[in-house]
Design a protein around this motif. Structure first.
Motif, short mmCIF file in Angstrom:
data_model
loop_
_atom_site.label_atom_id
_atom_site.label_comp_id
_atom_site.label_asym_id
_atom_site.label_seq_id
_atom_site.Cartn_x
_atom_site.Cartn_y
_atom_site.Cartn_z
N HIS A 113 -52.64 -8.70 39.83
CA HIS A 113 -51.59 -9.12 38.89
C HIS A 113 -50.53 -8.01 38.88
O HIS A 113 -50.77 -6.93 38.33
CB HIS A 113 -52.18 -9.35 37.50
N TRP A 114 -49.37 -8.31 39.47
CA TRP A 114 -48.42 -7.27 39.79
C TRP A 114 -47.10 -7.42 39.06
O TRP A 114 -46.58 -8.52 38.90
CB TRP A 114 -48.15 -7.25 41.30
N ASP A 115 -46.55 -6.27 38.67
CA ASP A 115 -45.17 -6.24 38.17
C ASP A 115 -44.19 -6.04 39.31
O ASP A 115 -43.02 -6.40 39.18
CB ASP A 115 -45.02 -5.11 37.14
N TRP A 116 -44.67 -5.44 40.41
CA TRP A 116 -43.78 -5.19 41.55
C TRP A 116 -44.60 -5.14 42.82
O TRP A 116 -45.62 -4.43 42.89
CB TRP A 116 -43.04 -3.86 41.37
N VAL A 117 -44.17 -5.89 43.82
CA VAL A 117 -44.85 -5.93 45.12
C VAL A 117 -43.90 -5.38 46.17
O VAL A 117 -42.86 -5.97 46.46
CB VAL A 117 -45.27 -7.37 45.49
N CYS A 118 -44.27 -4.21 46.73
CA CYS A 118 -43.54 -3.64 47.86
C CYS A 118 -44.26 -4.07 49.13
O CYS A 118 -45.38 -3.64 49.41
CB CYS A 118 -43.49 -2.12 47.76
#
Length: 203
Positions: A113-118
């Motif tokens: 569960h991500w706030d930001w995916v690089c």
């Protein structure tokens, strides 16, 4: 409640500044998981590849260690972190008040569960399609001239709101940086990412 006694191989964990990409300059707690099956020839953490040599640490302990620091940005990296299901780790981090970021080649199905995916795709292993819609940032390492074409391949696959970044591979920066500058001037949808932590000599 999730089980926070599940364990993950942790090569290292440390508090520093995010050195590269969209969030460069922010205080961040890095959790580097052991294990990688991508095998980039220019990888600067090849010691992360063998998961078996790194201690397996419970999710509760990982979060407890992260919580000792003031920053509330947790960056999960590797190795290749998506070799593991990261749902429980990210849930526990969020419950502790952390923003969750991941740095991944996308070589395995998305979890967590991500706030930001690089998303930093590599030529050595094809990306799994599940990452394209979730990527917030496409960061392509430029090692040689053919990497510009490789970058455009993935720019067509990610969602329209994804940030597009080109980053010179550190050992080739003197050669590739000027080419990246010129490329971005011609293709202004891209931005440059630099490994500022290496210039600042911090972890």
């Amino acid at each position: 409640m999730i089980s926070t006694e599940n364990k993950l191989p942790v090569m290292e964990a440390f508090y520093t500044l995010q050195g590269e990409g969209f969030h460069a300059g922010r205080a961040a707690y890095f959790i580097r998981l052991g294990g990688c099956d991508v095998g980039c020839v220019w990888c600067d953490v090849k010691e992360s590849w063998d998961a078996e040599i790194h201690p397996k640490i419970s999710i509760s302990q990982i979060v407890a260690d992260a919580s000792q620091h003031n920053g509330r940005l947790a960056v999960i990296t590797g190795g290749e972190p998506l070799m593991y299901n990261l749902d429980e780790l990210t849930t526990a981090l969020k419950e502790a008040g952390f923003q969750t970021n991941i740095e991944t080649s996308g070589a395995h199905p998305m979890s967590g569960h991500w706030d930001w995916v690089c998303f930093s795709p590599k030529k050595f292993k094809e990306a799994h399609p599940s990452i394209f819609e979730q990527a917030n940032e496409l960061k392509v390492i430029v090692y040689n001239k053919s990497d510009f074409k490789f970058a455009e391949k993935y720019a067509k696959l990610v969602n329209k709101d994804c940030q597009l970044l080109l980053q010179p591979e550190w050992s080739k920066k003197d050669t590739m940086q000027p080419l990246i500058v010129e490329y971005i001037k011609q293709n202004p949808q891209w931005r440059i990412s630099l490994q500022t932590h290496k210039y600042l000599d911090i972890p």
